[in-house]
Scaffold this motif. Structure first.
Motif, PDB file in Angstrom:
ATOM      1  N   THR A  45       0.818  -1.210   0.000  1.00  0.00           N
ATOM      2  CA  THR A  45       0.000   0.000   0.000  1.00  0.00           C
ATOM      3  C   THR A  45       0.851   1.258   0.000  1.00  0.00           C
ATOM      4  O   THR A  45       0.554   2.244  -0.678  1.00  0.00           O
ATOM      5  CB  THR A  45      -0.934   0.006   1.217  1.00  0.00           C
ATOM      6  N   SER A  46       1.925   1.246   0.784  1.00  0.00           N
ATOM      7  CA  SER A  46       2.821   2.404   0.845  1.00  0.00           C
ATOM      8  C   SER A  46       4.216   1.918   1.209  1.00  0.00           C
ATOM      9  O   SER A  46       4.375   0.866   1.831  1.00  0.00           O
ATOM     10  CB  SER A  46       2.330   3.429   1.871  1.00  0.00           C
ATOM     11  N   TYR A  47       5.217   2.718   0.813  1.00  0.00           N
ATOM     12  CA  TYR A  47       6.597   2.342   1.140  1.00  0.00           C
ATOM     13  C   TYR A  47       7.496   3.565   1.152  1.00  0.00           C
ATOM     14  O   TYR A  47       7.447   4.412   0.256  1.00  0.00           O
ATOM     15  CB  TYR A  47       7.154   1.330   0.138  1.00  0.00           C
ATOM     16  N   THR A  48       8.316   3.664   2.191  1.00  0.00           N
ATOM     17  CA  THR A  48       9.468   4.546   2.245  1.00  0.00           C
ATOM     18  C   THR A  48      10.584   3.716   2.891  1.00  0.00           C
ATOM     19  O   THR A  48      10.320   2.649   3.445  1.00  0.00           O
ATOM     20  CB  THR A  48       9.213   5.802   3.107  1.00  0.00           C
TER      21      THR A  48
END
Length: 270
Positions: free
Chosen positions: A209-212
């Motif tokens: 869904t999200s990544y950093t």
């Protein structure tokens, strides 16, 4: 056949009312129960103010007393001497920063607490010790694999060591630990047996869904033993040289389960 909601409050059913089931990381055995995590702390343990949090923190310290390992907060043995603050014996190829959409070429299914989990020789876990499986690549693929592996091993008998090293420290971890301790006290350590393989679902797919480089949110697609699929989300953080799970405010490891379809997920395959 079953309903998956976020409804809070008392729930009918003999085992739904048992807090130990809700706090357990062994979601694969009873996925419907995981849909009820939102009401876990309606008894006041999650919102009772400073006194409750202080008591939970004290209990957490007692439960983790004497435990340490390569991913322990504070690096008590100064073992993280590798590049980027990683343990010296943990080396991964972190060049691939693309979000994974297919199964890693070197993916291998392995059994962990009676659950088949996806692993990769390159993205992790590179170390499969008795207490923790660890050393994941500092990449989106590494985060995805860690989101599958870490919560499952927290349902095993070595949950204290896994929680100490692979959950983000804080009030949420304290609530998870105290809930697990209550469960262990009810059934006894000898009673912490894994569910029968015929009663558990299996990991069918994933979605990032999200990544950093510091955090990630991973959705897991799981088959339900009664048929169909459900999806749950896991929040990950890069801490102490590896990926760790960040529990929700109530101590749950997963978001509420939802009925789902394979569309939108990358399939793991067999």
């Amino acid at each position: 056949m079953f309903r998956l909601t976020r409804k809070k409050g008392p729930v009918e059913g003999p085992f739904y009312k048992q807090r130990g089931w809700i706090n357990s990381a062994a979601f694969l055995g009873f996925l419907v129960v995981m849909s009820l995590v939102a009401y876990v702390n309606d008894d006041g343990t999650g919102s009772g103010g400073g006194n409750a949090d202080t008591a939970a923190a004290a209990g957490s310290r007692d439960l983790l007393s004497g435990l340490s390992g390569p991913l322990s907060p504070g690096d008590p043995h100064e073992v993280r001497g590798g590049p980027g603050g990683r343990p010296a014996n943990c080396r991964t190829d972190d060049k691939d920063t693309a979000a994974p959409t297919t199964t890693p070429a070197d993916m291998r299914w392995r059994d962990l607490v009676s659950v088949r989990v996806p692993t990769s020789a390159s993205a992790g876990p590179l170390h499969t010790d008795d207490s923790v499986w660890w050393c994941f690549a500092h990449t989106p693929t590494g985060a995805v694999l860690a989101a599958h592996v870490i919560p499952v091993q927290l349902s095993g008998t070595a949950w204290r060591a896994a929680a100490e090293q692979q959950l983000v420290p804080g009030a949420s971890r304290d609530r998870f630990l105290n809930g697990k301790a209550e469960e262990a006290e009810e059934v006894g350590e000898a009673g912490e047996t894994p569910p029968a393989k015929t009663n558990i679902g299996r990991f069918a797919g994933f979605s990032l869904t999200s990544y950093t480089p510091e955090s990630a949110t991973v959705r897991l697609l799981v088959t339900h033993p009664a048929g169909g699929y459900v999806s749950i989300s896991v929040s990950m953080r890069w801490r102490d040289g590896d990926w760790k799970v960040a529990p929700l405010d109530d101590g749950s490891l997963y978001s509420s389960a939802r009925q789902a379809k394979p569309d939108g997920f990358s399939a793991w395959g067999e």
